[in-house]
Design an enzyme around this catalytic site. Structure first.
Site, PDB file in Angstrom:
ATOM      1  N   HIS A 136       0.878  -1.184   0.000  1.00  0.00           N
ATOM      2  CA  HIS A 136       0.000   0.000   0.000  1.00  0.00           C
ATOM      3  C   HIS A 136       0.909   1.226   0.000  1.00  0.00           C
ATOM      4  O   HIS A 136       2.029   1.177   0.525  1.00  0.00           O
ATOM      5  CB  HIS A 136      -0.833  -0.062   1.281  1.00  0.00           C
ATOM      6  CG  HIS A 136      -1.892   0.976   1.404  1.00  0.00           C
ATOM      7  ND1 HIS A 136      -1.635   2.258   1.822  1.00  0.00           N
ATOM      8  CD2 HIS A 136      -3.229   0.920   1.178  1.00  0.00           C
ATOM      9  CE1 HIS A 136      -2.770   2.937   1.865  1.00  0.00           C
ATOM     10  NE2 HIS A 136      -3.754   2.150   1.469  1.00  0.00           N
ATOM     11  N   ASP A 213       2.912  -4.862   7.955  1.00  0.00           N
ATOM     12  CA  ASP A 213       1.721  -4.040   7.786  1.00  0.00           C
ATOM     13  C   ASP A 213       0.515  -4.976   7.889  1.00  0.00           C
ATOM     14  O   ASP A 213       0.198  -5.704   6.942  1.00  0.00           O
ATOM     15  CB  ASP A 213       1.776  -3.338   6.418  1.00  0.00           C
ATOM     16  CG  ASP A 213       0.479  -2.596   6.110  1.00  0.00           C
ATOM     17  OD1 ASP A 213      -0.458  -2.648   6.926  1.00  0.00           O
ATOM     18  OD2 ASP A 213       0.404  -1.967   5.032  1.00  0.00           O
ATOM     19  N   GLN A 216      -4.652  -5.325   6.724  1.00  0.00           N
ATOM     20  CA  GLN A 216      -5.688  -6.202   6.145  1.00  0.00           C
ATOM     21  C   GLN A 216      -5.643  -7.611   6.723  1.00  0.00           C
ATOM     22  O   GLN A 216      -6.289  -8.510   6.182  1.00  0.00           O
ATOM     23  CB  GLN A 216      -5.528  -6.266   4.616  1.00  0.00           C
ATOM     24  CG  GLN A 216      -5.725  -4.954   3.906  1.00  0.00           C
ATOM     25  CD  GLN A 216      -7.153  -4.404   3.992  1.00  0.00           C
ATOM     26  OE1 GLN A 216      -8.080  -5.094   4.402  1.00  0.00           O
ATOM     27  NE2 GLN A 216      -7.314  -3.148   3.616  1.00  0.00           N
ATOM     28  N   LYS A 239     -10.487  -1.089  10.559  1.00  0.00           N
ATOM     29  CA  LYS A 239     -10.622  -2.302   9.734  1.00  0.00           C
ATOM     30  C   LYS A 239     -11.096  -3.481  10.577  1.00  0.00           C
ATOM     31  O   LYS A 239     -11.385  -4.532  10.055  1.00  0.00           O
ATOM     32  CB  LYS A 239      -9.277  -2.675   9.097  1.00  0.00           C
ATOM     33  CG  LYS A 239      -8.528  -1.527   8.458  1.00  0.00           C
ATOM     34  CD  LYS A 239      -8.811  -1.400   6.992  1.00  0.00           C
ATOM     35  CE  LYS A 239      -7.758  -0.513   6.352  1.00  0.00           C
ATOM     36  NZ  LYS A 239      -8.238   0.142   5.158  1.00  0.00           N
ATOM     37  N   CYS A 377      -4.890   2.588  -3.630  1.00  0.00           N
ATOM     38  CA  CYS A 377      -3.622   3.076  -3.040  1.00  0.00           C
ATOM     39  C   CYS A 377      -2.492   2.084  -3.244  1.00  0.00           C
ATOM     40  O   CYS A 377      -1.611   1.940  -2.373  1.00  0.00           O
ATOM     41  CB  CYS A 377      -3.769   3.414  -1.563  1.00  0.00           C
ATOM     42  SG  CYS A 377      -5.043   4.619  -1.233  1.00  0.00           S
TER      43      CYS A 377
HETATM   44  N1  C6P Z   1      -6.401   0.433   2.797  1.00  0.00           N
HETATM   45  C1  C6P Z   1      -8.268   0.131   1.298  1.00  0.00           C
HETATM   46  O1  C6P Z   1      -9.374   0.428   0.836  1.00  0.00           O
HETATM   47  P1  C6P Z   1      -5.122   3.573   7.174  1.00  0.00           P
HETATM   48  O2  C6P Z   1      -5.590   4.461   6.074  1.00  0.00           O
HETATM   49  O3  C6P Z   1      -3.964   4.151   7.935  1.00  0.00           O
HETATM   50  O4  C6P Z   1      -6.215   3.095   8.071  1.00  0.00           O
HETATM   51  O5  C6P Z   1      -4.592   2.221   6.484  1.00  0.00           O
HETATM   52  C2  C6P Z   1      -3.627   2.303   5.477  1.00  0.00           C
HETATM   53  C3  C6P Z   1      -3.386   0.952   4.876  1.00  0.00           C
HETATM   54  C4  C6P Z   1      -2.140   0.371   5.023  1.00  0.00           C
HETATM   55  N2  C6P Z   1      -1.886  -0.850   4.545  1.00  0.00           N
HETATM   56  C5  C6P Z   1      -2.812  -1.562   3.892  1.00  0.00           C
HETATM   57  C6  C6P Z   1      -2.483  -2.926   3.401  1.00  0.00           C
HETATM   58  C7  C6P Z   1      -4.088  -1.020   3.697  1.00  0.00           C
HETATM   59  O6  C6P Z   1      -5.009  -1.734   3.044  1.00  0.00           O
HETATM   60  C8  C6P Z   1      -4.380   0.278   4.172  1.00  0.00           C
HETATM   61  C9  C6P Z   1      -5.710   0.907   3.921  1.00  0.00           C
HETATM   62  C10 C6P Z   1      -7.731   0.891   2.498  1.00  0.00           C
HETATM   63  O7  C6P Z   1      -7.604  -0.792   0.832  1.00  0.00           O
HETATM   64  C11 C6P Z   1      -7.827   2.380   2.260  1.00  0.00           C
HETATM   65  S1  C6P Z   1      -6.788   2.921   0.961  1.00  0.00           S
END
Ligand code: C6P
Length: 419
Positions: A136, A213, A216, A239, A377
């Site tokens: 991401h 990370d 997910q 999440k 992203c």
């Molecule tokens: N992905 C998606 O729709 P934040 O925004 O900090 O809560 O998470 C960022 C992030 C980091 N790593 C991974 C693997 C992610 O999937 C995400 C967030 C969302 O896929 C919003 S772009």
């Protein structure tokens, strides 16, 4: 799909009834465009159960007060609740010490914290940071920034046509120059579950620290940070059925202790003078300013909710949903699934011949179905597969097989329309 199959007995003792679960989520009762809402955008953010909503409401009705500052009753009580949430997270991911749990705004801030704090004192010109092609943007850009500042190099492990990390390439790129390896556990645009145990142990052999990370994975896969032996683990509360604006950085105590603060301000100090400031102990050293108190307490409540169902139970049910959806969607002519890893979790990205993902998303929405379309992203992933964007359906344990049937029917209708 036979509704009888929906009450699956996943374990001897625990039975799982998706219809009972759905009653906990008020938003799932609403309609969109006069159709029952089908929420398949869970990788973007999950819906919140009434237990979490109630916890937040109760906080503002009964406890609202700043923490770590007041001698009065409310401040003491809200501090206790906030610190109790930290304990809940500690147990949930099996950290060794409570002070290894740092509350952040989300996964993004957690990764930035490590990149800027750990990276700024441990990276030198010639050092390397290793990430993968399926990261991401939150796990790419912070490393680019810190590499530019320190003179370190960013190296990227390629992925194959199925969306799996090419392990031979990972081995080739790993060397004694590698100081940090930062890898996504579950890809948000491909669904790939990466072999993080192997990546962690191999990275440690060359002396690198590893950040996972877990944005997910935290909501789908049981996490044991001690067993994994990762150095850092980042995730977002929203999440995993908690509010937005709260997240967690887990870090090994010895590493966090040696790291400089990421931000300065209240609560992260023991004493301040113009000559010298002494920083607070862990975890407060990394929690400058008034934190998201109700967010942390809401996260504690969300984790309790998930624990009551059992992540192992959730994982098994969601796997059945994913397998069913994969089987159904892959049978639709003109649809290609992007991301065919052997080990996947809870989402399907796909493209449709001659129909732009945004059209798919907009028309599905008219049938009450919420999916995400775009690059998610992960622009490098889109480039790797030669597509500008994908449509992504991502599942949670409150979704049903019948909802997948509605998605498939609606997709077929849309594809027919564009012929
Ligand atoms: N992905 C998606 O729709 P934040 O925004 O900090 O809560 O998470 C960022 C992030 C980091 N790593 C991974 C693997 C992610 O999937 C995400 C967030 C969302 O896929 C919003 S772009």
């Amino acid at each position: 799909m036979d509704p009888k199959n929906l009450e699956i007995r996943v374990e001897k003792k625990k039975s799982f009834n998706v219809y009972k679960i759905r009653e906990d989520f008020p938003i799932l009762q609403r309609k969109v465009w006069d159709k029952p809402l089908i929420y398949f955008d869970n990788a973007a953010t999950t819906q919140k159960p009434k237990q979490v909503i109630k916890t937040i409401e109760s906080f503002y009705k009964n406890l609202n007060s700043n923490i770590h500052r007041g001698v009065h009753y409310l401040s003491q009580a809200s501090t206790t609740e906030y610190e109790c949430a930290r304990k809940i997270v500690k147990v949930f991911i099996n950290a060794k010490y409570e002070e290894e749990i740092i509350f952040t705004r989300g996964a993004t801030e957690a990764i930035n914290l490590v990149a800027h704090s750990y990276g700024s004192v441990n990276l030198r010109p010639g050092d390397e940071v290793l990430i993968t092609f399926m990261e991401h943007h939150s796990n790419i850009v912070p490393w680019q920034i810190i590499c530019e500042r320190t003179g370190a190099k960013l190296k990227v492990v390629p992925i194959d046509d199925n969306g799996e990390i090419i392990i031979d390439e990972f081995e080739k790129l790993l060397s004694d120059r590698t100081k940090i390896v930062s890898v996504v556990h579950v890809s948000n645009s491909l669904g790939t579950v990466n072999p993080i145990e192997y990546i962690i142990s191999r990275s440690h052999e060359v002396g690198a620290v590893v950040l996972i990370d877990g944005a997910q994975s935290i909501q789908h896969i049981p996490i044991d940070v001690q067993k994994l032996d990762c150095d850092f683990f980042a995730f977002s509360g929203h999440k995993i059925y908690a509010p937005t604006g709260i997240g967690v950085l887990y870090g090994k105590r010895s590493l966090l202790e040696a790291m400089p603060p990421y931000q300065g301000g209240g609560d992260m100090i023991l004493s301040v003078s113009f000559e010298k400031t002494i920083y607070n102990e862990l975890p407060h050293k990394f929690e400058a300013g008034t934190p998201n108190i109700e967010g942390a307490i809401g996260l504690g409540s969300a984790i309790r909710y998930v624990q009551n169902i059992g992540l192992d139970v959730i994982y098994k049910y969601e796997k059945q949903l994913l397998d069913y959806a994969t089987e159904q969607i892959s049978q639709i002519p003109d649809v290609e699934i992007i991301g065919k890893a052997r080990n996947k979790a809870s989402l399907i990205s796909f493209v449709v011949n001659n129909v732009h993902p945004h059209d798919i998303g907009t028309l599905l929405d008219r049938d009450g179905i919420a999916i995400r379309t775009g690059h998610h992203c992960t622009e490098p992933v889109m480039r790797r597969f030669g597509v500008p964007a994908t449509s992504r359906a991502s599942f949670a344990f409150y979704n049903t097989f019948e909802e997948i049937d509605v998605l498939v029917k609606s997709l077929k209708k849309i594809i027919e329309k564009f012929k």
